[in-house]
Write a protein that holds these residues in place. Sequence first.
Motif, mmCIF file in Angstrom:
data_model
loop_
_atom_site.group_PDB
_atom_site.id
_atom_site.type_symbol
_atom_site.label_atom_id
_atom_site.label_comp_id
_atom_site.label_asym_id
_atom_site.label_seq_id
_atom_site.Cartn_x
_atom_site.Cartn_y
_atom_site.Cartn_z
ATOM 1 N N TYR A 41 -2.994 6.685 12.700
ATOM 2 C CA TYR A 41 -2.668 5.441 12.006
ATOM 3 C C TYR A 41 -2.804 4.380 13.069
ATOM 4 C CZ TYR A 41 -1.152 8.126 8.016
ATOM 5 O OH TYR A 41 -1.093 9.263 6.826
ATOM 6 N N ASN A 42 -3.271 3.227 12.524
ATOM 7 C CA ASN A 42 -3.375 2.209 13.684
ATOM 8 C C ASN A 42 -2.383 0.978 13.256
ATOM 9 O OD1 ASN A 42 -5.751 2.912 14.729
ATOM 10 N ND2 ASN A 42 -6.989 1.937 13.367
ATOM 11 N N ASP A 43 -1.841 0.996 12.116
ATOM 12 C CA ASP A 43 -0.683 0.049 11.576
ATOM 13 C C ASP A 43 0.288 0.779 10.825
ATOM 14 O OD1 ASP A 43 -1.980 0.100 9.120
ATOM 15 O OD2 ASP A 43 -2.667 -1.712 8.993
ATOM 16 N N ILE A 44 1.498 0.311 10.759
ATOM 17 C CA ILE A 44 2.501 0.904 10.075
ATOM 18 C C ILE A 44 2.521 0.772 8.314
ATOM 19 C CG2 ILE A 44 4.024 -1.190 10.079
ATOM 20 C CD1 ILE A 44 5.182 2.287 10.733
ATOM 21 N N SER A 45 1.827 -0.062 7.953
ATOM 22 C CA SER A 45 1.613 -0.372 6.570
ATOM 23 C C SER A 45 0.774 0.744 5.948
ATOM 24 C CB SER A 45 1.097 -1.582 6.036
ATOM 25 O OG SER A 45 -0.377 -1.896 6.824
ATOM 26 N N SER A 46 -0.259 1.190 6.729
ATOM 27 C CA SER A 46 -1.046 2.346 6.349
ATOM 28 C C SER A 46 -0.345 3.792 6.233
ATOM 29 C CB SER A 46 -2.225 2.550 6.822
ATOM 30 O OG SER A 46 -2.106 2.855 8.153
ATOM 31 N N PHE A 47 0.438 3.917 7.388
ATOM 32 C CA PHE A 47 1.500 5.073 7.497
ATOM 33 C C PHE A 47 2.461 5.394 6.347
ATOM 34 C CE2 PHE A 47 5.476 6.814 9.264
ATOM 35 C CZ PHE A 47 5.015 8.090 9.051
ATOM 36 N N LEU A 48 3.153 4.054 6.089
ATOM 37 C CA LEU A 48 4.096 4.100 5.014
ATOM 38 C C LEU A 48 3.475 4.155 3.480
ATOM 39 C CD1 LEU A 48 6.367 0.945 6.293
ATOM 40 C CD2 LEU A 48 6.778 3.690 6.477
ATOM 41 N N ARG A 49 2.261 3.617 3.398
ATOM 42 C CA ARG A 49 1.612 3.970 2.271
ATOM 43 C C ARG A 49 1.345 5.445 1.900
ATOM 44 N NH1 ARG A 49 -2.507 0.809 2.855
ATOM 45 N NH2 ARG A 49 -3.836 2.557 3.640
ATOM 46 N N ASP A 50 0.815 6.013 2.869
ATOM 47 C CA ASP A 50 0.655 7.514 2.869
ATOM 48 C C ASP A 50 1.725 8.329 2.670
ATOM 49 O OD1 ASP A 50 -2.152 7.092 3.068
ATOM 50 O OD2 ASP A 50 -2.622 7.666 5.108
ATOM 51 N N VAL A 51 2.738 7.948 3.395
ATOM 52 C CA VAL A 51 4.016 8.859 3.066
ATOM 53 C C VAL A 51 4.560 8.566 1.603
ATOM 54 C CG1 VAL A 51 6.581 8.601 3.999
ATOM 55 C CG2 VAL A 51 4.687 8.613 5.659
ATOM 56 N N SER A 52 4.678 7.389 1.333
ATOM 57 C CA SER A 52 4.979 7.151 -0.213
ATOM 58 C C SER A 52 4.153 7.655 -1.285
ATOM 59 C CB SER A 52 5.316 5.513 -0.595
ATOM 60 O OG SER A 52 3.781 4.965 -0.500
ATOM 61 N N GLU A 53 2.785 7.975 -0.993
ATOM 62 C CA GLU A 53 1.802 8.584 -1.883
ATOM 63 C C GLU A 53 2.227 10.098 -1.670
ATOM 64 O OE1 GLU A 53 -2.090 7.578 -0.822
ATOM 65 O OE2 GLU A 53 -1.746 5.532 -1.649
ATOM 66 N N SER A 54 2.401 10.758 -0.743
ATOM 67 C CA SER A 54 3.111 12.152 -0.599
ATOM 68 C C SER A 54 4.088 12.284 -1.359
ATOM 69 C CB SER A 54 3.057 12.408 0.975
ATOM 70 O OG SER A 54 4.256 11.952 1.673
ATOM 71 N N PHE A 55 5.026 11.442 -1.570
ATOM 72 C CA PHE A 55 6.351 12.014 -2.301
ATOM 73 C C PHE A 55 6.002 11.638 -3.876
ATOM 74 C CE2 PHE A 55 8.287 11.093 1.806
ATOM 75 C CZ PHE A 55 9.045 12.475 1.990
ATOM 76 N N LYS A 56 4.915 11.160 -4.158
ATOM 77 C CA LYS A 56 4.847 11.015 -5.642
ATOM 78 C C LYS A 56 4.334 12.381 -6.417
ATOM 79 C CE LYS A 56 3.469 6.158 -5.499
ATOM 80 N NZ LYS A 56 2.820 5.180 -5.548
#
Length: 59
Positions: free
Chosen positions: A44-59
């Motif tokens: 990951y290059n930035d925190i927003s893409s990391f947080l987006r992927d983490v939130s998608e993994s919990f859906k």
Amino acid sequence: MKDWLFPSFAFIIFLYGMSFVIYVYSNYSPNIGIFSHSTKDVKYNDISSFLRDVSESFK
């Protein structure tokens, strides 16, 4: 003498503990993944893409 003995001893134990944590983190952190059973390896290059992927993994 009793007033400074215990705080000094506790501080020395704290310093040893922190040095152990720094040693473990610096030597083993690149090999430790966020999710141990992850099927893909993503950098990951930035925190927003990391947080987006983490939130998608919990859906």
